[in-house]
Design an enzyme around this catalytic site. Structure first.
Site, short mmCIF file in Angstrom:
data_model
loop_
_atom_site.label_atom_id
_atom_site.label_comp_id
_atom_site.label_asym_id
_atom_site.label_seq_id
_atom_site.Cartn_x
_atom_site.Cartn_y
_atom_site.Cartn_z
CG HIS A 237 52.38 -6.25 -51.84
ND1 HIS A 237 51.61 -6.59 -50.76
CD2 HIS A 237 51.69 -6.64 -52.93
CE1 HIS A 237 50.50 -7.18 -51.19
NE2 HIS A 237 50.52 -7.22 -52.49
CD GLU B 167 48.16 -4.75 -54.97
OE1 GLU B 167 47.78 -5.62 -55.75
OE2 GLU B 167 48.95 -4.99 -54.04
P1 PGA Z 1 44.86 -10.79 -54.59
O1 PGA Z 1 46.31 -10.16 -54.29
O2 PGA Z 1 44.67 -10.80 -56.08
O3 PGA Z 1 44.90 -12.15 -53.99
O4 PGA Z 1 43.86 -9.89 -53.92
C1 PGA Z 1 46.74 -9.03 -54.98
C2 PGA Z 1 48.06 -8.57 -54.45
O5 PGA Z 1 48.30 -8.67 -53.23
O6 PGA Z 1 48.90 -8.07 -55.21
#
Ligand code: PGA
Length: 231
Positions: free
Chosen positions: A93, A153
Site C-alpha cells: 500500500h 491507487e
Molecule cells: P480511501 O482509501 O477510500 O479512504 O481513499 C483507499 C485506500 O487507501 O486503500
C-alpha cells in the site's frame, strides 16, 4: 474473472466494540450469496472477530517479508495469517511504501511469502513502474502473475475525497493487464463511495474496488455493496 471483489481497508481504525456494532449492522443488512465477493482488511488483533461471518472474506493489511518462526519481533507471518483463515493480503500500500520505506523488493518478498501459504496478495500500485517492477520480481521468483490481484491507487485519490479521473483509471487498469496478463484481477482504490462506485466498477478492465474511508461505517459500506449488486 468471477464476481466483483470489494475489499474494505480499515487501516488503523476500529476497536472491538466498534467492530461488534459494524458486524451486527452488516450481517443484518447484507444478504448471503449476493453476486459479489466481499473482504475486510481488519487490523491484525481483530481479524479473529470476522472469522465467523459467513459470506465475508478475511483480509490482512500487511504481512511479514520474513519466514515464519524467524526472529523478527513485531512481525506477523503469512503462515500465521493462513492459520487464521485469511484469504487476501494487501501488500505494498502506498502508505507503507511512503511511511515504512517499503520497496518493490519488499513487495515481491511479501507476495512470495503470501503465495507460499495459499494467500492471495492484493498488490497496491500507483504507477506503471511499480507494475513493471512487480512483473520482473514475480518472474525472478518463478511466480505466475495469476497469483496476484492488483489495486491501482493513485496517490492524490487516497483519502482525499477526490477520486481519480475515470479515463485515467481505465487506461491504467488495461495497462496493468497488458503487463501482467488479461486475466489479472484489477481493483481501483481512492475515495470510492456509494455515489461513485458504479462508475469505477463499470470501467473496462476494473474488477472491483478497494475502499478505505467509506468502509469504516457499516452503513456506508453496505450502500456501496448494494450499489454494486444492483448493477
Ligand atoms: P480511501 O482509501 O477510500 O479512504 O481513499 C483507499 C485506500 O487507501 O486503500
Amino acid at each position: 474473472m468471477g464476481y466483483p471483489l470489494i475489499i474494505a481497508n480499515w487501516k488503523l481504525n476500529q476497536t472491538q466494540a466498534e467492530i461488534k456494532l459494524w458486524l451486527e449492522d452488516f450481517v443484518s443488512r447484507v444478504r448471503l450469496g449476493d453476486p459479489i465477493e466481499v473482504a475486510v482488511a481488519a487490523p491484525f488483533p481483530y481479524l479473529f472477530m470476522l472469522r465467523e461471518v459467513k459470506g465475508l472474506q478475511l483480509a490482512a493489511q500487511d504481512v511479514s517479508r520474513f519466514e515464519h518462526a524467524s526472529s523478527h519481533t513485531g512481525e506477523v507471518s503469512a503462515r500465521q495469517l493462513a492459520d487464521l483463515g485469511v484469504e487476501y493480503v494487501i501488500v505494498g500500500h502506498s502508505e507503507r511504501r511512503r511511511d515504512f520505506g517499503e520497496t518493490n523488493e519488499d513487495v515481491v518478498l511479501k507476495v512470495f511469502r503470501s503465495v507460499s501459504w495459499g494467500l492471495t496478495p492484493v498488490v497496491c500500485v500507483s504507477n506503471l513502474e511499480e507494475v513493471e517492477a512487480l512483473d520482473a520480481g514475480l518472474k525472478g521468483k518463478g511466480l505466475a502473475s495469476r497469483c496476484v490481484v492488483v489495486a491501482y491507487e493513485p496517490l492524490e485519490a487516497i483519502g482525499s475525497g477526490k477520486p481519480a479521473d475515470l479515463g485515467e483509471v481505465q487506461r491504467m487498469a488495461l495497462a496493468i493487464k497488458g503487463v501482467l496478463g488479461e486475466n489479472r484481477r484489477v481493483l481501483y482504490g481512492g475515495s470510492v463511495d456509494a455515489d461513485n462506485v458504479l462508475k469505477y466498477a463499470g470501467l473496462a478492465g476494473v474488477d472491483g474496488v478497494l475502499v478505505g474511508t467509506a468502509s469504516l461505517k457499516a452503513s456506508n459500506f453496505i450502500q456501496i455493496i448494494k450499489a454494486l449488486v444492483s448493477k
